[in-house]
Scaffold this active site. Structure first.
Site, PDB file in Angstrom:
ATOM      1  CB  CYS A  10      -1.010  -0.004   1.206  1.00  0.00           C
ATOM      2  SG  CYS A  10      -0.017   0.014   2.928  1.00  0.00           S
ATOM      3  CB  CYS A  13       3.709  -0.530   2.910  1.00  0.00           C
ATOM      4  SG  CYS A  13       2.406  -1.185   4.002  1.00  0.00           S
TER       5      CYS A  13
END
Length: 78
Positions: A10, A13
């Site tokens: 994502c 991250c």
């Protein structure tokens, strides 16, 4: 030093992985950075909430993104 950023891939991250790389460069530290998105591998570390940072095989942060200063402290402690 091996640094792994665990997460699903994502935006949060990916941003964390970029920040870790930036901070290591600013501190003039050589790291081997790996982004890990394989859920089986993430679960092997016992991480239930991502993003997470693993340094030399030890989970240091899980479930949130640390600040630049916190990342600096983590990197410098190894």
């Amino acid at each position: 030093m091996k640094v792994e950023v665990l997460g699903s891939g994502c935006k949060k991250c990916n941003t964390l992985a970029e920040l870790v790389a930036e901070r290591a460069q600013a501190l003039q530290l050589e790291i081997e950075l790996e982004k890990v998105s394989d859920m089986a591998t993430i679960l092997e570390y016992g991480v239930m909430s991502t993003p997470a940072i693993v340094i030399n095989g030890e989970v240091k942060v899980s479930g949130g993104a640390p600040t630049a200063a916190e990342i600096d402290a983590l990197l410098q402690s190894h």
